[in-house]
Enzyme design. Sequence first.
Site, mmCIF file in Angstrom:
data_model
loop_
_atom_site.group_PDB
_atom_site.id
_atom_site.type_symbol
_atom_site.label_atom_id
_atom_site.label_comp_id
_atom_site.label_asym_id
_atom_site.label_seq_id
_atom_site.Cartn_x
_atom_site.Cartn_y
_atom_site.Cartn_z
ATOM 1 N N HIS A 46 0.819 -1.207 0.000
ATOM 2 C CA HIS A 46 0.000 0.000 0.000
ATOM 3 C C HIS A 46 0.856 1.261 0.000
ATOM 4 C CE1 HIS A 46 -3.174 -2.913 0.847
ATOM 5 N NE2 HIS A 46 -3.829 -2.089 0.064
ATOM 6 N N ARG A 82 -10.496 4.400 -1.518
ATOM 7 C CA ARG A 82 -9.953 3.591 -0.412
ATOM 8 C C ARG A 82 -10.112 4.372 0.896
ATOM 9 N NH1 ARG A 82 -5.763 2.220 -4.456
ATOM 10 N NH2 ARG A 82 -5.585 -0.051 -4.589
ATOM 11 N N ARG A 114 -15.493 2.424 -1.044
ATOM 12 C CA ARG A 114 -15.201 1.084 -0.508
ATOM 13 C C ARG A 114 -15.103 1.189 1.009
ATOM 14 N NH1 ARG A 114 -9.711 -2.098 -1.818
ATOM 15 N NH2 ARG A 114 -8.855 -0.640 -0.305
ATOM 16 N N GLU A 128 -11.384 -10.292 -5.129
ATOM 17 C CA GLU A 128 -9.930 -10.243 -4.942
ATOM 18 C C GLU A 128 -9.384 -11.448 -4.196
ATOM 19 O OE1 GLU A 128 -8.898 -6.592 -2.917
ATOM 20 O OE2 GLU A 128 -10.596 -6.695 -1.572
ATOM 21 N N ASN A 178 -4.569 -6.596 -7.181
ATOM 22 C CA ASN A 178 -3.423 -6.536 -6.255
ATOM 23 C C ASN A 178 -3.495 -7.697 -5.271
ATOM 24 O OD1 ASN A 178 -3.082 -4.129 -7.549
ATOM 25 N ND2 ASN A 178 -3.844 -2.883 -5.875
ATOM 26 N N ASP A 179 -4.701 -7.916 -4.760
ATOM 27 C CA ASP A 179 -4.862 -9.030 -3.828
ATOM 28 C C ASP A 179 -5.078 -10.347 -4.551
ATOM 29 O OD1 ASP A 179 -4.567 -8.179 -1.112
ATOM 30 O OD2 ASP A 179 -6.266 -6.859 -1.460
ATOM 31 N N ARG A 226 2.275 -9.539 -1.356
ATOM 32 C CA ARG A 226 2.390 -8.406 -2.284
ATOM 33 C C ARG A 226 3.385 -7.362 -1.811
ATOM 34 N NH1 ARG A 226 -3.590 -5.624 -1.706
ATOM 35 N NH2 ARG A 226 -2.602 -3.685 -2.312
ATOM 36 N N CYS A 240 -10.010 -2.712 -10.682
ATOM 37 C CA CYS A 240 -9.419 -1.553 -10.008
ATOM 38 C C CYS A 240 -8.047 -1.830 -9.397
ATOM 39 C CB CYS A 240 -10.371 -1.004 -8.946
ATOM 40 S SG CYS A 240 -10.691 -2.151 -7.618
HETATM 41 C C1 PEP Z 1 -6.717 -4.728 -4.990
HETATM 42 O O1 PEP Z 1 -6.483 -5.578 -4.132
HETATM 43 O O2 PEP Z 1 -6.473 -4.892 -6.201
HETATM 44 C C2 PEP Z 1 -7.294 -3.436 -4.599
HETATM 45 C C3 PEP Z 1 -7.674 -2.562 -5.512
HETATM 46 O O3 PEP Z 1 -7.381 -3.145 -3.274
HETATM 47 P P1 PEP Z 1 -6.145 -2.738 -2.337
HETATM 48 O O4 PEP Z 1 -4.968 -2.509 -3.199
HETATM 49 O O5 PEP Z 1 -6.546 -1.545 -1.568
HETATM 50 O O6 PEP Z 1 -6.000 -3.955 -1.466
HETATM 51 MG MG MG Z 2 -7.377 -5.384 -2.196
#
Ligand code: PEP
Ligand code: MG
Length: 580
Positions: free
Chosen positions: A191, A298, A334, A433, A456-457, A467, A504
């Site tokens: 993050h 977020r 979210r 995710e 991302n997740d 990650r 996203c």
């Molecule tokens: C993701 O996981 O792709 C996402 C958009 O959420 P975050 O990066 O905040 O976990």
């Molecule tokens: Mg995520």
Amino acid sequence: MQQLQGIAVSPGVAIGESLVMDNEGFRIPRRFVTRDAVEDEIERLDKAIVAAGKEIAGNRDAVSGELGDKYGAIFEAHLQMLQDTKLRSELDDMIRQRHYSPEYAVSRTLRRYAQVFQRLESSYLAERAHDIFDIEKRLLRHLLGHRREGISHLSSPVLVLAHNLTPSEAANLDRRFVRGFVTEIGGPGSHTAIVAEALGIPAVVGTGPFLTEVSGGDQVIIDGDNGLVILQPDEEALARYQHQVEEIRSLAARLETIRDLPGETADGVRVEIFGNIEFPHEAEHCTDRGTDGIGLYRTEFLYLGSETEPTEEVHFEAYSQVVRAMGDKPVTIRTFDLGADKMPHLPAPEDEPNPFLGLRSIRLALRNLPLFRTQLRAVLRVSTLGNVRIMFPLVSTLLELRQAKMVLADVMEDLEEHGVAFNRDMPVGMMVEVPSAVMMIDRFVEEVDFLSIGTNDLIQYTLAVDRSNKDVVGLYNSCDPAVLKLISMAIEAADRKSVPINLCGQMSGSPIYTMLLLGLGLRRFSVTPIAIPEVKNVCRNVTIEQCQAVTRHIASLENARDIKSYLKEELRKCVPEQGV
Ligand code: PEP
Ligand code: MG
């Protein structure tokens, strides 16, 4: 000149003076002292060693008294090391002969000692490196005393070089002066990396240790496109990167001309491009670039930025700012995704050995109902002001989704009883995710108004790869065939049921993947604000048929590396100015 390879997490090039931070978030001062000051500096070192020695001896005596000599011996060892004549003469030499400042000499020498221990096979001996870092910090505290400065008081542009930055530290960097950052640790989907994109500054993480090689004020180049960091660049490197900065500027200027044109492919298929934001003021960064709305807000950054839990009014104010900026365009709020690497001041479980698999996100919300309800009330109240939608993160089971919806329904009833206005038909969606959500996607589509794929997740949980860990970065791949298969399954299931689906994750904002995602049927992208024009530009230059051909070809490729190089090649062919 020295070049380091790290992980590129936020694009662009920054050139400037370094500001080096130690492990505790304080600046490590400049490297040199003047010739005249040498003797005074040696005396300052003397005093610091004596003071640190007294402190350690005090600890030794206290611990021996309470726990026995065996434990006191730990501090006795520190004391011996501190007073070691070899160490002392090395420090003196560095100050006398190389004119290093005592702080720099201490940091550099002790870190070199620590590295010797860290390289040893025995984990017991490797742990001794921590003892050496402890001595280093103690000495630095005495050397710098109250002159020890954080990075809150900046007055000129800097590039921050740090061992690590938490997401909230990154979020609190002074945007007026910080032009880029580099961290020794951290991974591609952390993050902290996402915040760097939100700040719109180039960033590289996971370079491995290098802070002892650099000192405050050194010239540095951060190449956020290729994950490179250049310390004390030579003339040739400087000229090359200055040219690149110009090119980036001129591409951005050219893309400004498509700001008000619709997001659509060359053959006229509509593609919506939304923005991802972490802070309310970013809504304007999105409208400035011609967004279709906010695809991901977020909200957890509201909690990370403050000392105390945000009140309902604080939530309401932040959300209203975004909704007002968007007019009638959709704003997808979210609910908070706290936990894992985004640790707030919440009652968090003491022992959480696997935070990404633990009490994170919607799980944390469902265990902290008062906190969750406060946020839901604010979202519902703001729903009358514009086109607001709510989205639950990290849903892994149907039961979880139903529980979250039940809490929402309960809060609605509560508001109704108290005569508070809200939009009862506010669309409710979820993030896709976790692989289990894709496996059960046919059931989920029956129970939500929209979906958003969080790659991302999804990458992290599909490939079992943290990650935020640089050591497994090679496995963290957006175009791994397994990940692509899951994305494709989710899009197909949503299309069958005509449920709008967005993507996203960071992948969505990288032009390399635009053709592939269009070919997979994606028509809604949610991207970091600076990427809005870039993704729109790719869409406007390709046809769906071209994209489907790309996707078909990829189905025959077996690994992420081949897929990525093929995608780069196709992008270069179809949209040469954005080719990488
Ligand atoms: C993701 O996981 O792709 C996402 C958009 O959420 P975050 O990066 O905040 O976990
Ligand atoms: Mg995520």
